[in-house]
Scaffold this motif. Structure first.
Motif, PDB file in Angstrom:
ATOM      1  N   ILE A 160       0.856  -1.174   0.000  1.00 49.31           N
ATOM      2  CA  ILE A 160       0.000   0.000   0.000  1.00 49.31           C
ATOM      3  C   ILE A 160       0.894   1.227   0.000  1.00 49.31           C
ATOM      4  CG2 ILE A 160      -1.717   1.286   1.326  1.00 49.31           C
ATOM      5  CD1 ILE A 160      -2.736  -1.508   2.293  1.00 49.31           C
ATOM      6  N   ARG A 161       0.744   2.042  -0.994  1.00 45.84           N
ATOM      7  CA  ARG A 161       1.554   3.258  -1.153  1.00 45.84           C
ATOM      8  C   ARG A 161       3.052   2.957  -1.039  1.00 45.84           C
ATOM      9  NH1 ARG A 161      -1.774   8.489   1.271  1.00 45.84           N
ATOM     10  NH2 ARG A 161      -2.965   8.732  -0.629  1.00 45.84           N
ATOM     11  N   GLY A 162       3.518   2.045  -1.839  1.00 42.30           N
ATOM     12  CA  GLY A 162       4.947   1.753  -1.876  1.00 42.30           C
ATOM     13  C   GLY A 162       5.443   1.153  -0.583  1.00 42.30           C
ATOM     14  N   ILE A 163       6.646   1.557  -0.191  1.00 44.20           N
ATOM     15  CA  ILE A 163       7.275   1.001   0.995  1.00 44.20           C
ATOM     16  C   ILE A 163       7.766   2.152   1.838  1.00 44.20           C
ATOM     17  CG2 ILE A 163       9.286  -0.290   1.788  1.00 44.20           C
ATOM     18  CD1 ILE A 163       9.005  -2.045  -0.647  1.00 44.20           C
ATOM     19  N   GLY A 164       7.478   2.079   3.129  1.00 43.33           N
ATOM     20  CA  GLY A 164       7.872   3.189   4.002  1.00 43.33           C
ATOM     21  C   GLY A 164       8.868   2.792   5.070  1.00 43.33           C
ATOM     22  N   THR A 165       9.322   1.534   5.043  1.00 42.95           N
ATOM     23  CA  THR A 165      10.260   1.089   6.070  1.00 42.95           C
ATOM     24  C   THR A 165      11.132  -0.003   5.504  1.00 42.95           C
ATOM     25  OG1 THR A 165      10.451  -0.017   8.223  1.00 42.95           O
ATOM     26  CG2 THR A 165       8.489  -0.505   6.944  1.00 42.95           C
ATOM     27  N   PHE A 166      12.375  -0.109   6.028  1.00 46.68           N
ATOM     28  CA  PHE A 166      13.183  -1.230   5.586  1.00 46.68           C
ATOM     29  C   PHE A 166      13.000  -2.439   6.475  1.00 46.68           C
ATOM     30  CE2 PHE A 166      15.888   0.862   8.516  1.00 46.68           C
ATOM     31  CZ  PHE A 166      16.076   2.145   8.051  1.00 46.68           C
ATOM     32  N   ASN A 167      12.140  -2.335   7.478  1.00 49.55           N
ATOM     33  CA  ASN A 167      11.745  -3.548   8.183  1.00 49.55           C
ATOM     34  C   ASN A 167      10.471  -4.057   7.543  1.00 49.55           C
ATOM     35  OD1 ASN A 167      13.929  -3.692   9.814  1.00 49.55           O
ATOM     36  ND2 ASN A 167      13.031  -2.458  11.431  1.00 49.55           N
ATOM     37  N   SER A 168       9.638  -4.766   8.304  1.00 50.94           N
ATOM     38  CA  SER A 168       8.476  -5.388   7.684  1.00 50.94           C
ATOM     39  C   SER A 168       7.515  -4.354   7.093  1.00 50.94           C
ATOM     40  CB  SER A 168       7.726  -6.218   8.708  1.00 50.94           C
ATOM     41  OG  SER A 168       6.540  -6.689   8.129  1.00 50.94           O
ATOM     42  N   TYR A 169       7.228  -4.491   5.794  1.00 48.29           N
ATOM     43  CA  TYR A 169       6.240  -3.603   5.204  1.00 48.29           C
ATOM     44  C   TYR A 169       4.914  -4.337   5.000  1.00 48.29           C
ATOM     45  CZ  TYR A 169       9.156  -5.470   1.412  1.00 48.29           C
ATOM     46  OH  TYR A 169       9.917  -6.264   0.617  1.00 48.29           O
ATOM     47  N   GLY A 170       4.739  -5.423   5.712  1.00 54.16           N
ATOM     48  CA  GLY A 170       3.467  -6.148   5.663  1.00 54.16           C
ATOM     49  C   GLY A 170       2.366  -5.313   6.294  1.00 54.16           C
ATOM     50  N   TYR A 171       1.156  -5.545   5.838  1.00 60.69           N
ATOM     51  CA  TYR A 171       0.026  -4.803   6.394  1.00 60.69           C
ATOM     52  C   TYR A 171      -1.025  -5.826   6.803  1.00 60.69           C
ATOM     53  CZ  TYR A 171      -1.277  -6.108   1.817  1.00 60.69           C
ATOM     54  OH  TYR A 171      -1.500  -6.883   0.734  1.00 60.69           O
ATOM     55  N   SER A 172      -1.976  -5.362   7.611  1.00 62.13           N
ATOM     56  CA  SER A 172      -3.012  -6.277   8.082  1.00 62.13           C
ATOM     57  C   SER A 172      -4.222  -6.210   7.174  1.00 62.13           C
ATOM     58  CB  SER A 172      -3.411  -5.911   9.502  1.00 62.13           C
ATOM     59  OG  SER A 172      -2.288  -6.014  10.341  1.00 62.13           O
ATOM     60  N   ILE A 173      -4.947  -7.317   7.136  1.00 67.13           N
ATOM     61  CA  ILE A 173      -6.173  -7.398   6.355  1.00 67.13           C
ATOM     62  C   ILE A 173      -7.324  -7.624   7.327  1.00 67.13           C
ATOM     63  CG2 ILE A 173      -7.442  -8.768   4.654  1.00 67.13           C
ATOM     64  CD1 ILE A 173      -4.717  -9.432   3.385  1.00 67.13           C
ATOM     65  N   PHE A 174      -8.313  -6.779   7.240  1.00 66.86           N
ATOM     66  CA  PHE A 174      -9.483  -6.923   8.101  1.00 66.86           C
ATOM     67  C   PHE A 174     -10.683  -7.284   7.236  1.00 66.86           C
ATOM     68  CE2 PHE A 174      -8.448  -5.317  12.396  1.00 66.86           C
ATOM     69  CZ  PHE A 174      -7.126  -4.982  12.173  1.00 66.86           C
ATOM     70  N   VAL A 175     -11.377  -8.354   7.641  1.00 73.01           N
ATOM     71  CA  VAL A 175     -12.578  -8.750   6.923  1.00 73.01           C
ATOM     72  C   VAL A 175     -13.751  -8.612   7.886  1.00 73.01           C
ATOM     73  CG1 VAL A 175     -13.712 -10.548   5.590  1.00 73.01           C
ATOM     74  CG2 VAL A 175     -11.212 -10.396   5.591  1.00 73.01           C
ATOM     75  N   ALA A 210       0.611   1.553  10.224  1.00 74.48           N
ATOM     76  CA  ALA A 210       1.503   2.422   9.445  1.00 74.48           C
ATOM     77  C   ALA A 210       1.727   1.956   8.011  1.00 74.48           C
ATOM     78  CB  ALA A 210       2.850   2.566  10.157  1.00 74.48           C
ATOM     79  N   ASN A 211       1.634   0.664   7.772  1.00 75.40           N
ATOM     80  CA  ASN A 211       1.855   0.157   6.412  1.00 75.40           C
ATOM     81  C   ASN A 211       0.576   0.113   5.588  1.00 75.40           C
ATOM     82  OD1 ASN A 211       4.508  -0.224   7.076  1.00 75.40           O
ATOM     83  ND2 ASN A 211       4.250  -2.368   7.610  1.00 75.40           N
ATOM     84  N   GLY A 212      -0.498   0.709   6.117  1.00 76.50           N
ATOM     85  CA  GLY A 212      -1.786   0.663   5.427  1.00 76.50           C
ATOM     86  C   GLY A 212      -2.605  -0.524   5.908  1.00 76.50           C
ATOM     87  N   ILE A 213      -3.857  -0.512   5.539  1.00 78.52           N
ATOM     88  CA  ILE A 213      -4.766  -1.591   5.940  1.00 78.52           C
ATOM     89  C   ILE A 213      -5.616  -1.943   4.725  1.00 78.52           C
ATOM     90  CG2 ILE A 213      -6.836  -2.096   7.332  1.00 78.52           C
ATOM     91  CD1 ILE A 213      -4.490  -2.083   9.167  1.00 78.52           C
ATOM     92  N   LEU A 214      -5.866  -3.235   4.562  1.00 81.89           N
ATOM     93  CA  LEU A 214      -6.765  -3.688   3.514  1.00 81.89           C
ATOM     94  C   LEU A 214      -8.048  -4.141   4.203  1.00 81.89           C
ATOM     95  CD1 LEU A 214      -6.022  -4.570   0.326  1.00 81.89           C
ATOM     96  CD2 LEU A 214      -6.768  -6.732   1.237  1.00 81.89           C
ATOM     97  N   LEU A 215      -9.155  -3.579   3.764  1.00 87.20           N
ATOM     98  CA  LEU A 215     -10.438  -3.915   4.382  1.00 87.20           C
ATOM     99  C   LEU A 215     -11.302  -4.664   3.389  1.00 87.20           C
ATOM    100  CD1 LEU A 215     -11.809  -0.681   6.064  1.00 87.20           C
ATOM    101  CD2 LEU A 215     -10.755  -2.640   7.174  1.00 87.20           C
ATOM    102  N   ILE A 216     -11.936  -5.717   3.857  1.00 89.46           N
ATOM    103  CA  ILE A 216     -12.838  -6.466   2.990  1.00 89.46           C
ATOM    104  C   ILE A 216     -14.201  -6.536   3.666  1.00 89.46           C
ATOM    105  CG2 ILE A 216     -13.272  -8.735   1.943  1.00 89.46           C
ATOM    106  CD1 ILE A 216     -10.246  -9.122   1.870  1.00 89.46           C
TER     107      ILE A 216
END
Lengths: 992, 547
Positions: A160-175, A210-216
């Motif tokens: 989501i919006r590129g990468i903002g950290t050199f550590n984990s750029y994984g984001y959470s998914i909420f359904v 911080a890495n964005g969120i994906l909502l379903i």
């Protein structure tokens, strides 16, 4: 209630006006099939005769059939001819409620934050197993890059919006409000998928945001409908693009060429070459195209879905049952009568979503979903099979030997056909259950405007496996040739391996559970032209995966307030405390504020009835969001196994312990300071424009400190929250939507540009400025600048020494960046772009519909991402007895020295040529046709007699072609493995 | 009513908020407390520090440090060892940089000393062998201090004065630390050794569990003598303070006089022989064949040549019958039968053409089984024998492994240390107060080797020259030459020679010297450069001269 009032009003008006007027009701929905809430329906020419649709899109108006009505919401309006009661009216383009987490939602035009959404209608351009694979170019700001793999393992890489950290750029998914996995869901049960991009929408997620969120959101029952949709489709898949391996004769020629260029004698004699060429001795001089031998032209997919949607006043339901299969591309799956080892994937998805009104003031939602299935595959790992297909030269051995055993050589015991057919099978069984329930109680009778909500979820997923595996026996035949005459004097045959019995095994391979709770107290207040809505929210969640260090606990307290004046000026505020179990005990919490505002300029008098600009809104937001994704227990100094010593005369060693990295004393989470400015515009009633620009400043990123702490310390110093990365970008989304006569068409697309810059990472000491990574994007490739190829030994002698391996003519010649007379690690320079994300990602959507016949196209492209072409056999041929493809057609030879684009062939490791340099670092840009859909809907009158509402035939094609600079293979899959696929589906969809 | 609702609401909210919901502790490792509260683990912590003692088997890019001197060149052109020789050595391109690994050992010792201070080991108090274990434990802190002193010696050899750290420091402290002078480091090591000599046992044979691999009183005495010898040498003693040589001689003599050690009869047994009576302290290693697979000659199964001894070294071996150098016209040296009648130690150190290795006659002539043009064959015409265990088998399917023992000090090297110090302090034949002359000490080595005694009546400088040659021969490949040329400030030889052998007929060869490598030497190389990275972090550190 509203409806009844409307009805009464209608009746009353009816009484007064012309006698034949009656109450006509209808329903407004948008192109996404969603009910439109709050749309105004006006009788043409009589602005006082206006009604508003309720939340299910229903309206009732006193008018005559045949009258013109104008339906308008936000910036969308359309004129319809009123038809008989019960008719539905489709608004051209309107996106209804936008969700932004924890069951908060708002109308898109009232949104102050940056949220992008794709709806079911657009998702169903694709037929996929994992819904993530329907997202290519569909959500502005979400970069989705395809991955290869078997059906169950194609989770694309998403940022989501590129990468903002050199550590984990994984984001959470909420359904449906809770953290879940997207792959557990079936595409058809999904109503919408959104990404949250700015501080205003993310602050509520605190340390997870911080890495964005994906909502379903899954689909819900619609009021006053009873709808059954049945879809069946069938299709096939083929490998998208695979390399062409040289045949045995050309392979042998290449080996000879390489050997001579290495300074050795040819490996194959003239007689060998002749035998490979004429193919007369297939058992001794085989020519096997392993790709064609082992892979079929096509696998098969089927998909069946039935969806039930409806309800009345008290209870509404959405229910789905779906069954989907994919069959793989392998040959040789049924050579053993006891089993079939074809790649097979089957799954069943179930869902029931209920909305119930329990009392006048109490509503309840209950959602249950299930994802059950199995996957079957050969006893040998698919990656190993595909590695054999790619790496075993065509001249190596026949599939089956002269005596009927599997073929092999002393070096290659991994005959891919035998690995598919002769090693048994494995099966995984997975079951995911997702359940949640929420209750909302209106307390207005006690305190006006107060409601409380309670929601809880429990998920449980598990995967078990079992199988029967075996090993196989293979024959190696070596040919003895008379060196003078070329006559084959003897063949020596050896058997290797054991044809074993099937061995049964089983076990649990994965499990995951999640439990979460949300409590909300809402307070709504209206005075004058002002509206205020405030919510205090508490939530907690616990996620536990299989194995160690797979538990995450979070706890958040938030105050969320929304205010608007005249529905023209909006301001939102989030204040929160968010805690994570990853941090030091009792220092779990961080503070997360965000503010945002919007101004709907088109509501101002000077623009109110402007015919060009029907809608214009400015948005801005700022705030802080966190990221707690890090290694567990960083606060401790661990003591781990060290060197052993031999104290006694009999040399028994005693193991040792040593201290590991120091603990981080003030461990904290990453903080992203996010700023967003946005613009929503609707022009000519046809063109919608959404623009965003953002700037994210991420601090407190965990970095190693060994580069800034003297080695005199004597131990690896702690990781500290010292890193800083800036990330900025722009997003643009356009859609032109129009009708010309019977033809309706649309064309639009999205464009995103993201660029980050490392500001601080405690970079190690670099003696030259051009070696510094700080100041460049994360993942920037470094390599050696290629000057050409060495012409001859004089050229080598007159050039700087290259410190990697001995060089010969035809090897790569590098530029000496620091002019110190040798090429070493200090001569690397930045080449190309980043390895792990593209700076530019865009899509183009277009389509038309005429008389029920329509075509939809979705293109998606990316640019500014660099690939490292390092796959053996494919780009780096022949080394370690590997194969060769026609990619290597233009390698250096003394004759082609001037035109060659690739270094000479070699049978040796040759670390000089095969390292990151400007030959192997290539632009990964592409533009792909992701989806093509052709559909035909029968005219209503043809099917009415059968009780059908709608019947549609369709054909869908996915991943059809790619324009790129690699050309040779799929630019998203340059290594080897189960291939990326092109898929075609043909189906019918019937609605009752 | 409002109140009730408010209270109810509050109650609901609070009931979900348990204040330790986020408390989560999953641990799969030990903490400092876990290690130092248990005797067994503490013992293992010390074992790790022992394992940090450096040995020189393949220590630099797969090579012996000998390949960074005129003793040998390493066959792999991409080994980092060549950085010593090709002039590319610098503070950016460091080589054999032990700054971190030695300070890591020092950190571990400092932690060990801090955390075992006054420990009574409650965890084993009720064990039957508590007294026995405590008797062993008595020595542990002294052993640890020995190891720390040795780590400082390794640093001092390379850098001269370095920061002295005797307790655990914070990153801020080490980032601002200054170098101590070489004298301070020497004094620190010597004073530690004096304490250790008073406490460490002569041997562990008679102690419970007979853990003979631990450091002894003799090891401490030998370290002290070696450090003092280095400190007296020209590099660190430009004024030639004679007292320093006297101190070095005195402490070496104490070992000779102790009577705990005696010379091996056969020179071939001085290495890889952990039970040797000559050994004072050694680093033990488990069974392996890594060193052999690196250094076996080409033409033997699994052989990769590795270390190629130089003609420069081979030429240092004198003639056996008269003790004259081969350059002496009266020596009787035959250039076309170069290995005949040479110092017996040559054949125990280097594999030469025509000698026997693993039952085969070595063919190190052009086109022979063990020579060029075979790829990777020796560049110099010689293969390494010392430290290489001939009986190891590298045939696939039938490989064998053996123990290796790296020698730090043996009586032989102490005698040489003593001879050097005595010659510098008193001349070759003055026994001073110690009752043994330099000449006598050297001749003990000569006699064991089967070589004639040094002649009587040599001047101090003639003795020095002959002594240096003797030291080079006796201690070849034992990691002395590299440091000796530095502390003597004589520089490593830059023209590296080998031999080209042509076979005329069976048993008849033509030998021709050839230059195989021209090296770069600069006097600044007497000390190592401190890594630019360290200077970048800590601006209080000063660089060694010339770097």
């Amino acid at each position: 209630m509203k409806y009844i009032i409307l009805l009464l009003t209608g009746l009353f008006l009816g009484q007064l006006s012309i006698a034949q007027e009656s109450i006509i009701n209808g329903r407004v929905f948008d192109t996404n099939g969603m009910s439109v809430d709050g749309a105004s329906v006006t009788l043409a020419g009589q602005p006082e005769r206006t009604v508003t649709t309720d939340k299910d899109g229903n309206f009732a108006i006193a008018a005559n059939v045949g009258d013109k009505i104008i339906v308008k919401i936000a910036y969308v309006s359309k004129t319809f001819t009123l038809k008989k009661s019960g008719t539905s009216y489709k608004l051209k383009k309107y996106q209804g409620d936008i969700h932004f987490g924890f069951q908060f939602k708002t109308k898109q035009e009232h949104l102050t934050s940056a949220v992008s959404t794709v709806f079911a209608k657009d998702l169903e351009r694709f037929t996929v197993i994992n819904p993530a694979n329907a997202l290519y170019g569909q959500i502005t700001g979400l970069t989705v890059l395809q991955k290869n793999g078997p059906p169950w393992n194609r989770q694309p890489s998403m940022r989501i919006r590129g990468i903002g950290t050199f550590n984990s750029y994984g984001y959470s998914i909420f359904v449906d409000g809770f953290e879940r996995k997207i792959s557990s869901y079936k595409l058809e049960e999904i109503e919408s998928i959104s990404i949250l991009k700015d501080a205003a929408s993310l602050a509520m997620f605190g340390q997870q945001g911080a890495n964005g969120i994906l909502l379903i959101n899954t689909k819900r029952g619609e009021y006053n409908t009873f709808n059954v949709d049945v879809k069946y489709e069938d299709g096939f898949n083929t490998p998208f693009k695979m390399p062409n391996f040289l045949d045995a004769y050309n392979y042998a020629l290449a080996v000879n060429e390489a050997s001579v260029l290495d300074g050795n004698s040819p490996v194959y004699s003239e007689w060998d070459l002749e035998d490979y060429k004429n193919g007369s001795k297939p058992y001794f001089y085989p020519n096997v195209n392993w790709k064609d031998e082992v892979l079929k032209n096509m696998g098969r997919n089927t998909n069946f879905v039935a969806q039930f949607n409806g309800g009345g006043n008290r209870v509404r339901y959405y229910s789905m049952i779906g069954y989907q299969t994919e069959k793989g591309l392998f040959n040789y799956t049924d050579v053993d009568p006891r089993y079939d080892s074809q790649l097979k994937y089957r799954r069943l998805n179930l869902r029931v979503n209920i909305d119930a009104k329990i009392t006048k003031t109490t509503t309840m939602k209950a959602n249950v979903g299930a994802n059950l299935g199995e996957r079957k595959y050969p006893g040998t790992d698919i990656g190993n099979i595909m590695s054999a297909v790619y790496n075993i030269p065509s001249a190596s051995f026949p599939v089956k030997s002269l005596h009927g055993y599997w073929g092999g050589t002393d070096y290659y015991g991994n005959n891919p056909a035998a690995q598919i057919g002769g090693t048994g099978y494995r099966q995984d069984f997975f079951r995911d259950i997702m359940a949640d329930v929420s209750v909302k109680q209106d307390l207005s009778h006690l305190i006006k405007g107060v409601t409380i909500e309670l929601a809880a979820s429990v998920d449980n997923t598990a995967t078990f496996n079992e199988g029967n595996t075996k090993t196989f026996e293979y024959e190696v035949v070596n040919v003895v040739r008379d060196q003078n005459t070329g006559i084959i004097t003897d063949t020596i045959s050896k058997l290797y391996g054991i044809e074993s019995d099937l061995t049964y095994f089983n076990g649990a391979i994965d499990q995951w559970r999640q439990a979460a709770l949300i409590v909300k107290a809402n307070y709504e207040l209206k005075w004058g032209n002002s509206e205020l809505m405030s919510t205090f929210m508490y939530n907690q969640s616990k996620e536990v995966g299989k194995g160690q260090y797979n538990t995450w606990l979070t706890q958040n307290y938030f105050l969320f307030s929304r205010y608007n004046y005249k529905k023209k000026y909006f301001a939102d505020l989030v204040l929160g405390a968010s805690g994570s179990s990853m941090l030091i005990d009792n220092k779990w919490f961080g503070f997360f504020p965000a503010i945002s505002g919007a101004w709907i300029v088109s509501e101002e008098d000077f623009l109110k009835d402007n015919s060009t600009i029907s809608f214009l809104k400015f948005r801005a937001s700022a705030g802080i969001v966190g990221n707690d994704k890090m290694e567990h227990n960083l606060m401790d100094q661990k003591f781990v196994g060290g060197g052993s010593y031999f104290y006694t005369d009999n040399f028994n060693s005693l193991g040792g312990y040593r201290p590991d990295r120091m603990g981080t004393k003030d461990l904290t989470y990453e903080k992203s300071y996010k700023y967003n400015f946005g613009l929503d515009l609707y022009l000519f009633n046809k063109l919608s424009v959404i623009m965003d620009a953002y700037y994210n400043h991420r601090t407190d990123i965990l970095v190693n400190t060994d580069a800034v702490v003297s080695d005199v310390l004597g131990v690896v110093p702690a990781k500290e929250n010292m890193g800083i990365v800036n990330n900025r970008g722009i997003e643009l989304e356009l859609m032109w939507d129009d009708c010309v006569g019977k033809l309706s068409y649309y064309v639009g697309g999205s464009f995103t540009y993201n660029k980050n810059k490392i500001i601080e990472q405690n970079e190690e000491y670099r003696p030259y400025d051009y070696l510094k990574r700080t100041g460049l994007p994360i993942g920037q490739y470094f390599g050696y600048e290629v000057l050409g190829f060495f012409r001859d030994s004089t050229d080598i002698a007159n050039s700087p020494v290259q410190m990697f391996s001995p060089v010969r003519p035809g090897d790569v010649k590098y530029k000496d960046q620091n002019n110190d007379g040798k090429i070493d690690q200090f001569d690397e320079v930045p080449i190309g772009y980043s390895s792990n994300y593209p700076e530019i990602y865009y899509s183009i959507k277009l389509g038309f519909e005429i008389s029920g016949f329509g075509v939809d196209l979705l293109f998606q492209g990316k640019a500014h991402q660099t690939l490292y072409l390092n796959s053996e056999s494919v780009f780096w041929p022949l080394r370690n007895y590997k194969s060769i493809t026609d990619f290597s057609d233009n390698t250096w030879t003394p004759e082609t020295a001037d035109e060659a684009t690739l270094p000479r062939l070699t049978l040796l490791e040759n670390p000089n040529n095969y390292r990151q340099n400007s030959i192997w670092l290539k632009d990964g840009d592409y533009l792909k046709l992701r989806s093509l859909k052709v559909h035909y809907t029968f005219p209503e009158k043809w099917i009415k007699w059968a009780g059908l509402d709608e019947t549609e035939f369709f054909a869908t094609g996915m991943n059809l072609f790619s324009m790129d600079k690699i050309k040779y293979v799929d630019p998203e899959f340059i290594t080897y493995g189960y291939p990326t696929l092109t898929t075609w589906q043909f189906g019918v969809k019937v609605s009752f | 009513m409002k109140k009730i609702i408010n209270i109810t609401l509050l109650a609901i909210l609070l009931s979900f908020e348990s204040c330790d919901f986020l408390y989560y502790d999953e641990v799969s490792y030990l903490t400092e407390e876990d290690v130092f509260n248990e005797f067994d683990r503490t013992k293992m912590f010390l074992a790790n520090i022992y394992s940090q003692m450096p040995s020189d088997f393949m220590s630099i890019g797969g090579a012996l440090r000998a390949s960074g001197t005129d003793e040998a060149i390493h066959v792999d052109p991409f080994s980092s060892i060549h950085t010593f020789n090709d002039g590319s050595w610098s503070a950016i391109s460091t080589i054999d940089d032990r700054w971190y690994s030695m300070y890591s050992g020092i950190y571990n010792v400092n932690m060990f000393l801090r955390d075992t201070k006054d420990q009574m080991w409650e965890d084993i108090k009720w064990n039957e062998d508590y007294q026995e274990l405590m008797a062993q434990f008595y020595y542990y802190p002294f052993e640890a201090r020995y190891l720390r002193a040795y780590f400082y010696f390794e640093l001092m050899k390379r850098y001269g004065g370095v920061p002295i750290v005797t307790q655990i420091m914070t990153p801020e402290e080490v980032n601002n630390i200054e170098r101590a002078s070489t004298e301070d480091v020497v004094n620190f090591i010597v004073s530690e050794c004096d304490t250790l000599i008073a406490h460490l046992p002569v041997t562990y044979k008679d102690l419970p569990q007979a853990e003979t691999g631990r450091v002894t009183k003799g090891a401490a005495m030998a370290l002290k003598a070696r450090v003092l010898l280095y400190f007296a040498s020209p590099l660190h003693n430009p004024e030639n303070d004679i007292q320093r040589w006297v101190n070095a001689a005195e402490s070496a003599k104490a070992i000779i006089d102790s009577g705990w050690y005696s010379l091996e009869v056969d020179y071939a047994n001085v290495v890889n022989n952990e039970f040797s009576t000559e050994l004072i302290y050694e680093k033990r290693a488990g069974e392996s064949n890594d060193f052999e697979s690196k250094n076996f000659p080409i033409g033997f199964e699994g052989g990769n040549t590795g270390t190629c001894p130089t003609q420069n070294l081979v030429d240092a071996y004198e003639m056996a019958n008269n003790g004259l150098p081969i350059s002496d016209p009266n020596s009787g040296y035959d250039p076309q039968n170069p290995y005949a009648e040479r110092d017996p130690r040559l054949n125990k150190t280097v594999i030469v053409n025509g000698s026997t290795w693993k039952g085969q006659t070595m063919e190190i002539w052009y086109g022979g089984a063990n020579a060029e043009p075979k790829p990777n064959a020796t560049k110099t015409g010689y293969y390494l024998k010392k430290y290489v265990i001939e009986s190891i088998n590298l045939d696939p399917g039938n490989t064998s492994k053996k123990r290796h023992t790296w020698v730090y000090y043996r009586l032989g090297s102490v005698l040489l240390d003593y001879a050097e110090a005595m010659n510098e302090a008193y001349g070759p034949e003055d026994q001073g107060p110690f009752g043994m002359t330099a000449l006598q000490a050297v001749n003990m080595i000569r006699q064991r080797a089967g070589m004639p005694d040094f002649p009587s009546g040599l001047s101090q400088s003639d003795f020095r020259e002959k002594y240096r040659n003797e030291r080079r021969v006796e201690l070849a490949f034992e990691d002395h030459r590299f440091w000796d040329v530095r502390r003597w400030k004589i520089g490593s030889e830059t023209v590296i020679k080998g031999v080209k052998v042509r076979k005329i007929s069976d048993g008849v060869y033509l030998y021709k010297r050839k230059i195989v490598q021209n090296r770069v030497w600069d006097d600044r190389m007497n000390l190592f450069p401190i890594s630019q990275k360290e200077l970048f972090i800590n601006d209080k550190l000063t660089q060694n001269p010339g770097w």
